[in-house]
Design a protein around this motif. Structure first.
Motif, PDB file in Angstrom:
ATOM      1  N   HIS A 161      -4.482   1.770  -5.343  1.00  0.00           N
ATOM      2  CA  HIS A 161      -5.604   2.728  -5.239  1.00  0.00           C
ATOM      3  C   HIS A 161      -5.784   3.273  -3.719  1.00  0.00           C
ATOM      4  O   HIS A 161      -5.268   2.774  -2.802  1.00  0.00           O
ATOM      5  N   VAL A 163      -8.207   5.797  -0.971  1.00  0.00           N
ATOM      6  CA  VAL A 163      -9.553   6.151  -0.760  1.00  0.00           C
ATOM      7  C   VAL A 163      -9.517   7.076   0.366  1.00  0.00           C
ATOM      8  O   VAL A 163      -9.088   6.670   1.400  1.00  0.00           O
ATOM      9  N   HIS A 211     -10.032   1.364 -10.452  1.00  0.00           N
ATOM     10  CA  HIS A 211      -9.968   2.626  -9.721  1.00  0.00           C
ATOM     11  C   HIS A 211      -8.428   2.834  -9.226  1.00  0.00           C
ATOM     12  O   HIS A 211      -7.866   1.927  -8.642  1.00  0.00           O
ATOM     13  N   HIS A 226      -8.227   4.219   3.267  1.00  0.00           N
ATOM     14  CA  HIS A 226      -7.208   3.107   2.828  1.00  0.00           C
ATOM     15  C   HIS A 226      -6.406   3.345   1.593  1.00  0.00           C
ATOM     16  O   HIS A 226      -6.656   3.645   0.735  1.00  0.00           O
ATOM     17  N   CYS A 228      -4.924   0.528  -1.261  1.00  0.00           N
ATOM     18  CA  CYS A 228      -4.949  -0.838  -1.553  1.00  0.00           C
ATOM     19  C   CYS A 228      -3.757  -1.185  -2.423  1.00  0.00           C
ATOM     20  O   CYS A 228      -3.270  -0.668  -3.118  1.00  0.00           O
ATOM     21  N   TYR A 268      -8.986  -6.320   4.634  1.00  0.00           N
ATOM     22  CA  TYR A 268      -8.685  -4.903   5.406  1.00  0.00           C
ATOM     23  C   TYR A 268      -8.138  -4.854   6.707  1.00  0.00           C
ATOM     24  O   TYR A 268      -8.394  -5.743   7.502  1.00  0.00           O
ATOM     25  N   GLU A 278      -5.962  -2.284   2.414  1.00  0.00           N
ATOM     26  CA  GLU A 278      -6.807  -3.460   1.741  1.00  0.00           C
ATOM     27  C   GLU A 278      -5.670  -4.292   0.850  1.00  0.00           C
ATOM     28  O   GLU A 278      -4.570  -3.513   0.217  1.00  0.00           O
TER      29      GLU A 278
END
Ligand SMILES: [Fe+2]
Length: 321
Positions: A161, A163, A211, A226, A228, A268, A278
């Motif tokens: 994911h 962000v 997500h 970030h 992930c 993180y 992450e």
């Protein structure tokens, strides 16, 4: 832009049918750092670099999943959303048109660089660049991690994911995420700011991952926060945690912990190209009968801030004139 309404809306049928976050592109003057950073810390593989020096990182049998291009500043270049094939791509372009979204088709050279059959590029209301694509090149049985490890959650689940930070959450962003891209809201924690705007995270899903994308509304800020990356083994996360703790040049931004929302155990860190990553394992995979719950706390344990402040790729936006 207006603040998002609280009314429940039924997503339109004519949304793009995305299957996963298929690839990510970044730009940075320090793009070459990833040739050592990605393999040494995470075990990411490398593909042959691009003619302009672009670093291609591998997570599975796809040609690449992440491209780090040379650029003047650290920034997210694009998010690549995968479609099932040509028919879905043609349909999706018509759906974008139906929503009034301006897009352009990738040139043959750009498709060659992305290693895809075709892509269409457009921007969201916060000016982040998105692409829809199909037909990425893969080589069966070709992927090997750069160091001994159990590999990554990828394949049809995609990259993980991403962000991004926006200065406020708006109706236009909700419309784009749920009705244009067709994402389902996984969780949202918006709260009003003193000046009547909405701040906080909105997490969206497009496949069994909890997500694949999130907007975090932070007044006055915008940019890449970030990406992930999920490992198949918690031990690989722990080993990376040991490496990062032993290297002063890689700041940990949040300590090891377990999110209550998606069960992921992760930490993180700040990458050499500004944005945070992450790295975790054990994230939930949701079935169609998933029922949305509201966690009483963001964390089951851990995830303490170690380095204060947002990633350098999250920058102040100019105040409206
Ligand atoms: Fe995350």
């Amino acid at each position: 832009m207006s603040a998002v309404t609280t009314a429940i809306r039924v997503p339109r049928e004519l949304a793009v049918k995305i299957t996963s976050l298929g690839y990510l592109g970044f730009r940075s003057p320090l793009h070459k750092e990833w040739e050592s950073f990605g393999p040494e810390v995470f075990g990411l593989g490398l593909a042959e670099p691009g003619s302009d020096g672009t670093v291609y990182l591998r997570m599975d049998d796809r040609h690449h999943r992440v491209a780090v291009h040379p650029g003047d500043q650290d920034e997210l270049a694009y998010l690549g959303w995968e479609l099932t094939g040509k028919a879905a791509f043609v349909e999706a372009c018509a759906e974008l048109e139906g929503h009034g979204v301006d897009f352009r088709l990738g040139s043959p050279q750009e498709c060659q660089e992305r290693k895809v059959a075709a892509f269409a590029q457009f921007v969201d209301p916060a000016d982040f660049t998105h692409e829809i694509f199909y037909g990425q090149v893969f080589t069966a049985g070709s992927f090997q991690t750069a160091k001994p490890s159990a590999g990554f959650v990828a394949d049809h689940h995609g990259v993980g994911h991403c962000v991004v930070v926006v200065p406020e959450f708006t109706d236009e962003l909700e419309h784009f995420a749920t009705e244009v891209l067709g994402f389902q809201l996984f969780a949202g924690y918006l709260a009003p700011t003193p000046d009547g705007k909405l701040a906080g995270p909105q997490f969206y899903r497009c496949n069994p991952r909890t997500h694949c994308f999130a907007y975090i509304a932070i007044p006055g800020m915008r940019g890449m926060q970030h990406w992930c990356l999920e490992a198949n083994s918690l031990d690989d996360v722990g080993k990376a945690y040991d490496i990062v703790q032993s290297r002063e040049d890689i700041p940990i931004t949040m300590s090891l912990g377990r999110h209550m929302m998606d069960s992921l155990v992760s930490f993180y860190l700040r990458t050499p190209t500004g944005f945070d990553m992450e790295f975790g394992a054990g994230g939930d995979a949701l079935s169609d009968d998933y029922v949305q719950l509201s966690p009483s706390s963001p964390e089951v344990w851990g995830h303490k801030f170690v380095t204060q402040g947002w990633a350098p790729t999250v920058r102040p936006v100019a105040p409206p004139t």
